[in-house]
Motif scaffolding. Structure first.
Motif, short mmCIF file in Angstrom:
data_model
loop_
_atom_site.label_atom_id
_atom_site.label_comp_id
_atom_site.label_asym_id
_atom_site.label_seq_id
_atom_site.Cartn_x
_atom_site.Cartn_y
_atom_site.Cartn_z
N LYS A 204 0.82 -1.22 0.00
CA LYS A 204 0.00 0.00 0.00
C LYS A 204 0.85 1.27 0.00
CE LYS A 204 -3.87 -2.24 2.27
NZ LYS A 204 -4.64 -2.38 3.52
N ILE A 205 2.14 1.13 0.37
CA ILE A 205 2.99 2.33 0.42
C ILE A 205 4.17 2.27 -0.56
CG2 ILE A 205 2.35 2.81 2.81
CD1 ILE A 205 5.16 1.89 3.66
N THR A 206 4.41 1.10 -1.17
CA THR A 206 5.54 0.99 -2.10
C THR A 206 5.37 -0.24 -2.99
OG1 THR A 206 7.96 1.09 -2.28
CG2 THR A 206 7.06 -0.38 -0.59
N THR A 207 6.13 -0.28 -4.05
CA THR A 207 6.19 -1.47 -4.90
C THR A 207 7.33 -2.34 -4.39
OG1 THR A 207 5.41 -0.19 -6.79
CG2 THR A 207 6.52 -2.28 -7.27
N LEU A 208 7.05 -3.61 -4.15
CA LEU A 208 8.05 -4.55 -3.67
C LEU A 208 8.56 -5.40 -4.81
CD1 LEU A 208 6.11 -5.87 -0.52
CD2 LEU A 208 7.96 -4.18 -0.54
N ASN A 209 9.86 -5.70 -4.81
CA ASN A 209 10.36 -6.67 -5.77
C ASN A 209 10.27 -8.07 -5.14
OD1 ASN A 209 12.77 -7.20 -4.25
ND2 ASN A 209 13.81 -5.48 -5.25
N LYS A 210 10.58 -9.10 -5.90
CA LYS A 210 10.45 -10.49 -5.42
C LYS A 210 11.30 -10.76 -4.18
CE LYS A 210 7.80 -12.25 -8.69
NZ LYS A 210 6.39 -12.36 -8.38
N LYS A 211 12.51 -10.20 -4.17
CA LYS A 211 13.42 -10.42 -3.04
C LYS A 211 12.86 -9.77 -1.77
CE LYS A 211 17.77 -10.35 -3.98
NZ LYS A 211 19.13 -9.89 -4.32
N GLU A 212 12.37 -8.55 -1.88
CA GLU A 212 11.80 -7.86 -0.73
C GLU A 212 10.57 -8.60 -0.20
OE1 GLU A 212 13.30 -3.50 -2.36
OE2 GLU A 212 11.23 -4.13 -2.68
N GLU A 213 9.72 -9.07 -1.10
CA GLU A 213 8.55 -9.86 -0.69
C GLU A 213 8.98 -11.11 0.05
OE1 GLU A 213 5.49 -10.95 -3.44
OE2 GLU A 213 5.31 -8.89 -4.19
N ASP A 214 9.96 -11.81 -0.48
CA ASP A 214 10.43 -13.05 0.14
C ASP A 214 11.03 -12.79 1.52
OD1 ASP A 214 10.83 -16.03 -0.46
OD2 ASP A 214 12.82 -15.42 0.23
N ILE A 215 11.78 -11.69 1.65
CA ILE A 215 12.36 -11.33 2.94
C ILE A 215 11.25 -11.16 3.98
CG2 ILE A 215 13.53 -9.47 4.21
CD1 ILE A 215 15.31 -9.10 1.66
N ILE A 216 10.20 -10.42 3.60
CA ILE A 216 9.09 -10.18 4.52
C ILE A 216 8.35 -11.49 4.82
CG2 ILE A 216 6.89 -8.99 4.83
CD1 ILE A 216 8.08 -6.76 2.93
N LEU A 217 8.03 -12.25 3.79
CA LEU A 217 7.24 -13.47 3.96
C LEU A 217 7.96 -14.55 4.75
CD1 LEU A 217 5.59 -13.78 0.44
CD2 LEU A 217 4.44 -13.28 2.61
N LYS A 218 9.30 -14.62 4.65
CA LYS A 218 10.03 -15.73 5.25
C LYS A 218 10.81 -15.35 6.51
CE LYS A 218 9.15 -18.33 1.50
NZ LYS A 218 10.06 -18.49 0.41
N HIS A 219 10.62 -14.14 7.02
CA HIS A 219 11.44 -13.71 8.17
C HIS A 219 11.14 -14.51 9.44
CE1 HIS A 219 7.96 -11.21 9.44
NE2 HIS A 219 8.52 -11.26 10.65
N MET A 220 10.09 -15.28 9.46
CA MET A 220 9.78 -16.09 10.64
C MET A 220 10.28 -17.53 10.49
SD MET A 220 8.47 -14.20 12.93
CE MET A 220 7.83 -15.40 14.08
N TRP A 221 11.17 -17.75 9.52
CA TRP A 221 11.72 -19.08 9.32
C TRP A 221 12.33 -19.57 10.63
CZ3 TRP A 221 17.12 -20.61 8.66
CH2 TRP A 221 17.25 -21.96 8.35
N GLY A 222 12.03 -20.80 10.94
CA GLY A 222 12.39 -21.36 12.24
C GLY A 222 11.10 -21.59 13.00
N ALA A 223 10.23 -20.59 12.99
CA ALA A 223 8.88 -20.76 13.55
C ALA A 223 7.93 -21.24 12.45
CB ALA A 223 8.38 -19.44 14.14
N THR A 224 8.35 -21.07 11.21
CA THR A 224 7.59 -21.56 10.06
C THR A 224 8.51 -22.48 9.25
OG1 THR A 224 8.22 -19.63 8.75
CG2 THR A 224 6.13 -19.50 9.94
#
Length: 166
Positions: free
Chosen positions: A99-119
């Motif tokens: 809603k505030i910026t355009t994300l590239n694939k890497k940025e999306e993946d960083i956000i989506l996977k930052h809970m790795w270990g718990a996910t």
């Protein structure tokens, strides 16, 4: 001026995001008992950025993904949110970040996977591992704030006691 604000490259990548009213709303939300979600997000972003830059990796995507990784507005300690929070909040954060910026694939993946270990799913990009580990570091550091103050106060007391004896 805060230390990260003096870093012109970092601010070039994320300054406009930090200043955005939707991101600023994170300042009123407690994150790890002794920090706001805004403070936590900036801490994660700046530390991750410095590591990525030192390694010659994608520092811009690391800073942006780190900054936006917890862009959600509910209290995760509330029992109605606790179950599935590790999986759910990264998806909410991506939606809010878009809603505030355009994300590239890497940025999306960083956000989506930052809970790795718990996910289960690990980050696809090496920069995601930085943000994942730095996020855990800051979570522990922020939660341990009162203990660090007690230890620091104890050391000062001990030093004074030793100085008084001499």
């Amino acid at each position: 001026m805060k230390h990260y604000e003096q870093d012109k490259d970092f601010m070039k990548h994320v300054g406009h995001l930090i200043d955005h009213p939707r991101f600023q709303k994170l300042d009123g939300i407690v994150q790890h008992h002794h920090s706001t979600r805004l403070e936590h997000s900036i801490n994660v972003a700046y530390t991750s950025y410095k590591i990525a830059k030192k390694l010659g990796w994608d520092a811009k995507a690391t800073a942006r993904g780190g900054l936006l990784h917890d862009m959600f507005y509910y209290d995760w300690r509330d029992t109605k949110f606790t179950k599935g929070h590790a999986w759910t909040h990264p998806r909410i954060a991506v939606r809010n970040a878009r809603k505030i910026t355009t994300l590239n694939k890497k940025e999306e993946d960083i956000i989506l996977k930052h809970m790795w270990g718990a996910t289960i799913a690990p980050p696809r990009y090496k920069e995601g591992y930085i943000v994942t580990m730095v996020d855990k570091y800051w979570a522990v550091k922020e939660a341990a704030t009162p203990f660090r103050k007690i230890i620091r106060k104890g050391k000062l007391f001990h030093r004074r006691l030793l100085n008084d004896r001499h």
